[in-house]
Motif scaffolding. Structure first.
Motif, short mmCIF file in Angstrom:
data_model
loop_
_atom_site.label_atom_id
_atom_site.label_comp_id
_atom_site.label_asym_id
_atom_site.label_seq_id
_atom_site.Cartn_x
_atom_site.Cartn_y
_atom_site.Cartn_z
N ARG A 13 0.83 -1.21 0.00
CA ARG A 13 0.00 0.00 0.00
C ARG A 13 0.87 1.26 0.00
O ARG A 13 0.64 2.19 -0.80
CB ARG A 13 -0.92 0.00 1.22
CG ARG A 13 -1.87 1.20 1.27
CD ARG A 13 -2.64 1.26 2.57
NE ARG A 13 -1.80 1.66 3.69
CZ ARG A 13 -1.44 2.91 3.97
NH1 ARG A 13 -1.83 3.91 3.17
NH2 ARG A 13 -0.70 3.18 5.02
N GLU A 17 1.47 4.36 -2.76
CA GLU A 17 1.11 5.71 -2.31
C GLU A 17 2.28 6.68 -2.48
O GLU A 17 2.09 7.84 -2.86
CB GLU A 17 0.69 5.65 -0.84
CG GLU A 17 0.31 6.97 -0.23
CD GLU A 17 0.03 6.83 1.27
OE1 GLU A 17 0.74 7.44 2.08
OE2 GLU A 17 -0.92 6.08 1.61
N LYS A 18 3.51 6.18 -2.25
CA LYS A 18 4.69 7.05 -2.25
C LYS A 18 5.55 6.91 -3.51
O LYS A 18 6.67 7.41 -3.56
CB LYS A 18 5.52 6.79 -1.00
CG LYS A 18 4.76 7.06 0.29
CD LYS A 18 5.66 7.10 1.50
CE LYS A 18 4.88 7.47 2.75
NZ LYS A 18 5.77 7.65 3.92
#
Length: 306
Positions: A13, A17-18
């Protein structure tokens, strides 16, 4: 408290996201493999990193591998999962030592195994990987070759390219040299029907007894494609487990219980989690002059390899 699966889900996740691409060297543990975008040998991973769309690259491996990623992808943020993860072979020889040897052998082409520091690559002529070394040495015009740092890989190359005059220095992988001829005899006695697959970083006395010699990726591909059902694996022992997952219908045995790379084992799934969370790892930064000079060595490898 998180389970392995829950920790992996959180890593997956966070990396999305990054905008992080996770690279896992073949010697990493299987729980790290499962969260990686790419798995493979050191150079292959750096090529994948350069092609990847993500702005940040996380190397689950050792320092010289993260440096190679940075050499090829200067615009990207490159992280090493565990700052203590080095490579004893890459650290055996430095610029001062090899500069001195070059003065002794001025008419020799210096061939550096990819397992070297970025600084050392700056004074070498061409890089090689274990899978490309023979082809590249054959394609070098000069008959005189200084091969560093691994003398076992160098001898393996020299045996296949007898037309070259190859000078070797005493260096190598402390993990692979732990395996002996006696280990081969014991393993063959215990598993008489198994094929022996070894990495050319092994001692010549071990390599000469193998049914197949090749890179880590080569060993895994050979085992997957072979009709044989049993294999003795003469490289870092994590490969035994990875092959057990890949080929559950086949049997895999370590050549030696001592063939463990402690530097590779420093990286844990927890380290990967801390890195993607932004609270762990080390960002790799290279002086631009060093990066450019080191890249020439790799560019020459690509020219001669093609």
């Amino acid at each position: 408290m998180l389970t392995t699966r829950e920790l992996q889900d959180e890593i997956i996740r966070l990396k999305k996201e990054k905008d992080i691409c996770i690279l896992a060297h073949a010697y990493q543990s299987h729980d790290i493999w499962e969260v990686a975008d790419y798995v493979g040998d050191s150079y292959g991973l750096s090529v994948q990193a350069a092609k990847a769309a993500q702005s940040t690259v996380l190397m689950c491996g050792v320092r010289f591998m993260a440096e190679t990623v940075k050499i090829l992808s200067p615009q990207k943020r490159v992280l090493l999962s565990n700052s203590n993860a080095g490579c004893p072979m890459a650290e055996q020889m430095d610029v001062e030592l090899i500069s001195g040897v070059k003065k002794m052998y001025p008419d020799y082409t210096v061939v550096a195994y990819i397992n070297t520091t970025s600084e050392l690559k700056t004074i070498c002529d061409v890089c090689v990987t274990s899978s490309s070394a023979v082809q590249i040495v054959k394609n070098i015009e000069n008959k005189n070759i200084l091969f560093i740092p691994d003398c076992n890989l160098g001898k393996w190359v020299a045996d296949q390219v007898p037309e070259k005059n190859i000078k070797l220095l005493q260096g190598g992988c402390p993990t692979h040299v732990r395996m002996s001829k006696r280990d081969v005899e014991k393993a063959r006695k215990a598993h008489p029907d198994a094929l022996l697959l070894v990495h050319p970083e092994c001692l010549p006395e071990v390599s000469e007894l193998a049914d197949y010699r090749g890179s880590t990726t080569g060993i895994m591909d050979y085992a997957k494609k072979s009709d044989a059902k049993e294999f003795i694996i003469g490289t870092e022992n994590s490969i035994v487990q990875h092959l057990q997952f890949a080929c559950p219908d086949k049997q895999f045995y370590p050549l030696s219980r001592d063939c463990v790379c402690h530097n590779m084992k420093l990286t844990t799934l927890g380290d990967v989690y801390q890195c993607v969370k932004g609270t762990g790892g080390e960002e790799i930064k290279l002086d631009e002059e060093v990066r450019i000079k080191a890249k020439r060595c790799i560019d020459t490898m690509l020219e001669l390899g093609n």
